[in-house]
Design a protein around this motif. Structure first.
Motif, PDB file in Angstrom:
ATOM      1  N   GLY A  27     -13.478  54.421  -7.161  1.00 48.64           N
ATOM      2  CA  GLY A  27     -14.733  54.175  -7.849  1.00 48.64           C
ATOM      3  C   GLY A  27     -15.036  53.994  -9.184  1.00 48.64           C
ATOM      4  N   GLU A  28     -15.389  53.982 -10.012  1.00 49.08           N
ATOM      5  CA  GLU A  28     -15.255  53.514 -11.641  1.00 49.08           C
ATOM      6  C   GLU A  28     -14.481  55.410 -11.913  1.00 49.08           C
ATOM      7  N   ASP A  29     -14.977  56.679 -11.431  1.00 52.73           N
ATOM      8  CA  ASP A  29     -14.580  57.729 -11.721  1.00 52.73           C
ATOM      9  C   ASP A  29     -12.767  57.348 -11.302  1.00 52.73           C
ATOM     10  N   ASP A  30     -12.642  56.670 -10.497  1.00 56.58           N
ATOM     11  CA  ASP A  30     -11.592  57.594  -9.935  1.00 56.58           C
ATOM     12  C   ASP A  30     -10.100  56.291 -10.541  1.00 56.58           C
ATOM     13  N   ALA A  31     -11.015  54.886 -10.573  1.00 55.47           N
ATOM     14  CA  ALA A  31      -9.939  54.211 -10.929  1.00 55.47           C
ATOM     15  C   ALA A  31      -9.388  54.661 -12.231  1.00 55.47           C
ATOM     16  N   ARG A  32      -9.422  55.247 -12.961  1.00 56.35           N
ATOM     17  CA  ARG A  32      -8.749  55.744 -14.239  1.00 56.35           C
ATOM     18  C   ARG A  32      -7.580  57.072 -14.138  1.00 56.35           C
ATOM     19  N   TRP A  33      -8.021  57.374 -13.196  1.00 62.66           N
ATOM     20  CA  TRP A  33      -6.585  58.580 -12.433  1.00 62.66           C
ATOM     21  C   TRP A  33      -5.428  57.348 -11.543  1.00 62.66           C
ATOM     22  N   LEU A  34      -5.993  56.437 -11.474  1.00 66.12           N
ATOM     23  CA  LEU A  34      -4.894  55.656 -10.372  1.00 66.12           C
ATOM     24  C   LEU A  34      -3.845  54.760 -11.205  1.00 66.12           C
ATOM     25  N   SER A  35      -3.839  54.439 -12.657  1.00 70.21           N
ATOM     26  CA  SER A  35      -3.745  53.582 -13.132  1.00 70.21           C
ATOM     27  C   SER A  35      -1.480  53.500 -13.061  1.00 70.21           C
ATOM     28  N   PRO A  36      -1.300  52.814 -13.234  1.00 67.38           N
ATOM     29  CA  PRO A  36       0.142  53.050 -13.928  1.00 67.38           C
ATOM     30  C   PRO A  36       0.485  54.083 -14.762  1.00 67.38           C
ATOM     31  N   THR A  37      -0.156  54.017 -15.752  1.00 71.01           N
ATOM     32  CA  THR A  37       0.143  54.484 -17.146  1.00 71.01           C
ATOM     33  C   THR A  37      -0.149  56.444 -16.483  1.00 71.01           C
ATOM     34  N   MET A  38      -0.877  56.716 -15.419  1.00 69.68           N
ATOM     35  CA  MET A  38      -1.238  57.919 -15.307  1.00 69.68           C
ATOM     36  C   MET A  38      -0.709  58.259 -15.063  1.00 69.68           C
ATOM     37  N   ILE A  39      -0.147  57.648 -13.383  1.00 72.94           N
ATOM     38  CA  ILE A  39       0.935  57.979 -12.008  1.00 72.94           C
ATOM     39  C   ILE A  39       2.557  58.959 -12.814  1.00 72.94           C
ATOM     40  N   ASN A  40       2.617  57.820 -14.002  1.00 68.61           N
ATOM     41  CA  ASN A  40       3.729  58.009 -14.675  1.00 68.61           C
ATOM     42  C   ASN A  40       3.690  59.521 -15.504  1.00 68.61           C
ATOM     43  N   ALA A  41       3.101  59.362 -16.201  1.00 68.62           N
ATOM     44  CA  ALA A  41       2.553  60.757 -16.595  1.00 68.62           C
ATOM     45  C   ALA A  41       2.634  62.129 -15.980  1.00 68.62           C
ATOM     46  N   ARG A  42       1.919  61.601 -14.312  1.00 65.54           N
ATOM     47  CA  ARG A  42       2.397  62.850 -13.716  1.00 65.54           C
ATOM     48  C   ARG A  42       2.952  63.201 -13.068  1.00 65.54           C
ATOM     49  N   PRO A  48      11.826  68.663 -19.528  1.00 66.13           N
ATOM     50  CA  PRO A  48      11.860  69.306 -20.054  1.00 66.13           C
ATOM     51  C   PRO A  48      12.129  69.482 -21.904  1.00 66.13           C
ATOM     52  N   THR A  49      11.800  68.275 -22.334  1.00 64.78           N
ATOM     53  CA  THR A  49      11.553  68.536 -23.681  1.00 64.78           C
ATOM     54  C   THR A  49       9.984  68.135 -24.265  1.00 64.78           C
ATOM     55  N   LEU A  50       9.226  67.994 -23.233  1.00 64.45           N
ATOM     56  CA  LEU A  50       8.079  67.979 -23.125  1.00 64.45           C
ATOM     57  C   LEU A  50       7.194  68.945 -22.547  1.00 64.45           C
ATOM     58  N   ASN A  51       7.762  70.132 -21.804  1.00 62.22           N
ATOM     59  CA  ASN A  51       6.705  70.557 -20.836  1.00 62.22           C
ATOM     60  C   ASN A  51       6.305  71.323 -21.130  1.00 62.22           C
ATOM     61  N   PHE A  52       6.364  72.194 -22.568  1.00 62.97           N
ATOM     62  CA  PHE A  52       5.736  72.837 -23.589  1.00 62.97           C
ATOM     63  C   PHE A  52       4.693  72.516 -23.570  1.00 62.97           C
ATOM     64  N   LEU A  53       4.153  71.358 -23.761  1.00 61.32           N
ATOM     65  CA  LEU A  53       3.033  70.540 -24.320  1.00 61.32           C
ATOM     66  C   LEU A  53       2.430  70.477 -23.218  1.00 61.32           C
ATOM     67  N   THR A  54       3.033  69.236 -21.645  1.00 58.96           N
ATOM     68  CA  THR A  54       1.919  69.044 -20.489  1.00 58.96           C
ATOM     69  C   THR A  54       1.843  70.169 -20.311  1.00 58.96           C
ATOM     70  N   PHE A  55       2.389  71.720 -20.257  1.00 57.71           N
ATOM     71  CA  PHE A  55       2.019  72.489 -19.188  1.00 57.71           C
ATOM     72  C   PHE A  55       0.634  73.317 -19.650  1.00 57.71           C
ATOM     73  N   GLN A  56       0.012  72.387 -21.146  1.00 67.26           N
ATOM     74  CA  GLN A  56      -1.377  72.943 -21.831  1.00 67.26           C
ATOM     75  C   GLN A  56      -1.758  71.858 -21.805  1.00 67.26           C
ATOM     76  N   HIS A  57      -1.625  71.265 -21.414  1.00 67.61           N
ATOM     77  CA  HIS A  57      -3.034  69.663 -21.312  1.00 67.61           C
ATOM     78  C   HIS A  57      -2.755  68.799 -19.749  1.00 67.61           C
ATOM     79  N   MET A  58      -2.897  69.764 -19.140  1.00 65.56           N
ATOM     80  CA  MET A  58      -2.636  68.644 -16.836  1.00 65.56           C
ATOM     81  C   MET A  58      -4.103  68.282 -16.917  1.00 65.56           C
ATOM     82  N   ASP A  59      -5.468  69.012 -17.896  1.00 62.31           N
ATOM     83  CA  ASP A  59      -6.144  68.114 -17.584  1.00 62.31           C
ATOM     84  C   ASP A  59      -6.903  66.305 -18.148  1.00 62.31           C
ATOM     85  N   GLN A  60      -5.299  66.528 -18.719  1.00 68.18           N
ATOM     86  CA  GLN A  60      -5.674  65.386 -19.743  1.00 68.18           C
ATOM     87  C   GLN A  60      -5.379  64.321 -18.268  1.00 68.18           C
ATOM     88  N   MET A  61      -4.003  64.562 -17.418  1.00 65.93           N
ATOM     89  CA  MET A  61      -2.957  63.798 -16.555  1.00 65.93           C
ATOM     90  C   MET A  61      -3.485  63.977 -15.073  1.00 65.93           C
TER      91      MET A  61
END
Length: 410
Positions: A27-42, A48-61
């Motif tokens: 659905g519309e709310d699901d689709a935002r999590w299924l884009s290639p960009t989001m899959i690649n982010a997850r 290792p050079t960015l996990n200090f940041l990703t571990f603080q912002h998992m709600d955006q991925m």
């Protein structure tokens, strides 16, 4: 070791996952999590050079579910104490700041005698940052099982998994009890190897459930799990899948999502300061909380959870949130259970690691997250980290905790 080729892994993984259709009706709310960009982010969240940041912002991925805190919660009392001085980490003499950097610290909160005596927030974080702390979540799931047992939603820890999840009949979870899963002795065939982007068993589920949102962790347990060589209850085998199934048992038993139950029975009664959240293993229409390692909370609230256990289940406000009997049963090792198994340094009780030679115990997560509880010293340490490798640095952190404990005893 694991992540030297993480960028290559991520690119290959993303192409492989996108080459197959996504098995959800978006659905519309699901689709935002299924884009290639989001899959690649997850797929790239452990970089290792960015996990200090990703571990603080998992709600955006990830899609998430909120664990609501009570309104107007009060902060823990604070009595700051200097921890400056010399520390020895991995054979090197270091200042406090150097020790924190050496152990890849994002946040450190130390509670002594019920007071916050030290806080450090690094790498852009602060007291309101909610850190994903991976398998620290397992100790929370264990506690929720204890609460469901206390309110009668679960009749007995010796009930079979299939008493609550009949869909597990014929799977590897047809036979084990809830207690077997709490102690990581399900007998299910499972190999916990952290090589993200590879084809190992754990990473297959990680890649398809958490990264691509193709199926749920419990779907894998239903459709793919098989009995292993050991009978249920007989041998320790650390399995994130076991905790995922425990979470699904909890949902069925209490008739609500894990996040809702956690808010009502634990988060609000314990007086947590901030909302927490669970990352989910799928978009909102089908996803479930990633019970095995998906809870994000502030370091202060992690410390408050540890303090509640230190105080035998009492909240800082004096409310008996978890029974004293459960605290003991969950954290005091059974005879002969330390170490938990061959090659293990620690014991393992109900989703808590126990420390041989002491009454200390700890929730421990991938990439070196901790809620360390030391009853003998009346001390709790919560630590959020961002190491390059997922495992292998427990000794350095335990050495840091022991030196902090010794400094506060003087």
């Amino acid at each position: 070791m694991v992540h030297k080729n993480i960028r290559t892994f991520s690119a290959v993984l993303t192409m492989a996952l996108l080459s197959q259709p996504i098995a959800v009706s978006a659905g519309e709310d699901d689709a935002r999590w299924l884009s290639p960009t989001m899959i690649n982010a997850r797929a790239s969240m452990f970089e290792p050079t960015l996990n200090f940041l990703t571990f603080q912002h998992m709600d955006q991925m990830f899609a998430t579910r909120t664990v609501a805190a009570a309104e107007n919660a009060k902060a823990l009392p604070s009595k700051p104490i200097s921890l400056e001085g010399e520390y020895e980490i991995d054979g090197k003499k270091l200042s406090l700041e150097e020790a924190l950097e050496s152990t890849s610290t994002n946040a450190l909160v130390v509670v002594k005698d019920g007071n916050v005596v030290f806080e450090a927030y690094r790498n852009g974080s602060d007291e309101n940052t909610r850190f994903l702390t991976f398998s620290v979540a397992k100790s929370y799931v264990s506690t929720l099982i204890g609460l469901a047992l206390a309110d009668g939603s679960i009749k007995s820890l010796d009930d079979k998994v299939t008493d609550y999840l009949p869909e597990m009949k014929g799977s590897g979870y047809d036979g084990p009890t809830i207690r077997d899963l709490l102690r990581m002795r399900s007998g299910v065939e499972w190999l916990e190897v952290y090589e993200f982007g590879s084809d190992t068993q754990l990473t297959k589920v990680h890649d398809n459930a958490l990264v691509a949102y193709k199926y749920r962790w419990c779907d894998y347990a239903v459709n793919e799990s098989r009995p292993g060589p050991n009978a249920p209850g007989s041998a320790f085998n650390y399995a994130t899948l076991d905790t995922s199934v425990l979470g699904c048992v909890l949902e069925k038993a209490v008739g609500m999502t894990g996040a809702q139950y956690m808010s009502e029975k634990l988060w609000k009664p314990a007086g947590m300061e901030n909302d927490a959240y669970w990352i989910m293993d799928g978009p909102p229409s089908v996803g479930r909380e990633f019970f095995g390692a998906g809870l994000a909370a502030t370091a202060r609230d992690h410390a408050r959870f540890g303090l509640m256990f230190l105080n035998n289940g009492l909240s800082e406000g004096g409310k008996q949130v978890v029974s004293e009997d459960w605290v003991k049963e969950a954290t005091v090792p059974d005879a002969g259970s330390e170490p938990a198994g061959p090659g293990e340094d620690f014991g393992y009780q109900y989703q808590w690691w126990t420390m041989p030679g002491s009454d200390a115990y700890s929730a421990i997560g991938l990439y070196h997250q901790f809620i360390y509880v030391d009853p003998a010293s009346n001390l709790v340490i919560a630590k959020a980290s961002h190491t390059a490798e997922p495992v292998g640095h427990d000794k350095e952190n335990m050495d840091l905790f022991r030196q902090i404990t010794a400094r506060l005893a003087n």
